[in-house]
Design an enzyme around this catalytic site. Sequence first.
Site: not given
Length: 146
Positions: A56, A62, A69, A103
């Site tokens: 990640n 943010y 993934e 994901c």
Amino acid sequence: MLKLKASEAKTTKSKCDEQLFELAKDAMSKAYVPYSRFNVGAAISTVNGHVYSGCNVENAAYPEGTCAEAGAIASMVLGGDTVIKDIYVIGKGDGLVTPCGGCRQKIREFSSADTMIHICGPEGVRKSLSMEELLPFSFGPENLKL
């Protein structure tokens, strides 16, 4: 991105599992997470015998960022593969670090009925799920075919 040929991968099932776990764990250690401080790693094996990993990556906007993934899947596609055989996802903590909703859909895009998702902690695999168990009644590429 890490891509290995099948001939470079360890040959037995348990050694392959260990290799993927270690690749995911190594990716987790390289995550860029200055805001959440929550490292996640992922490793994918494909039906063609290649292996890819991702971590990640956060940024100052943010929570915008890239999940482990998604990074591994992007590497896989860049490497010319499109079918995930197994994916290992690892994070720290007591609970299961499962793929987020986005994901899950990304994994679904490149999965088959045989795709397995392995949820790991630092000690090893905590739970293994089929794609159907992770995302039941999912919408996929076949739904868009006329």
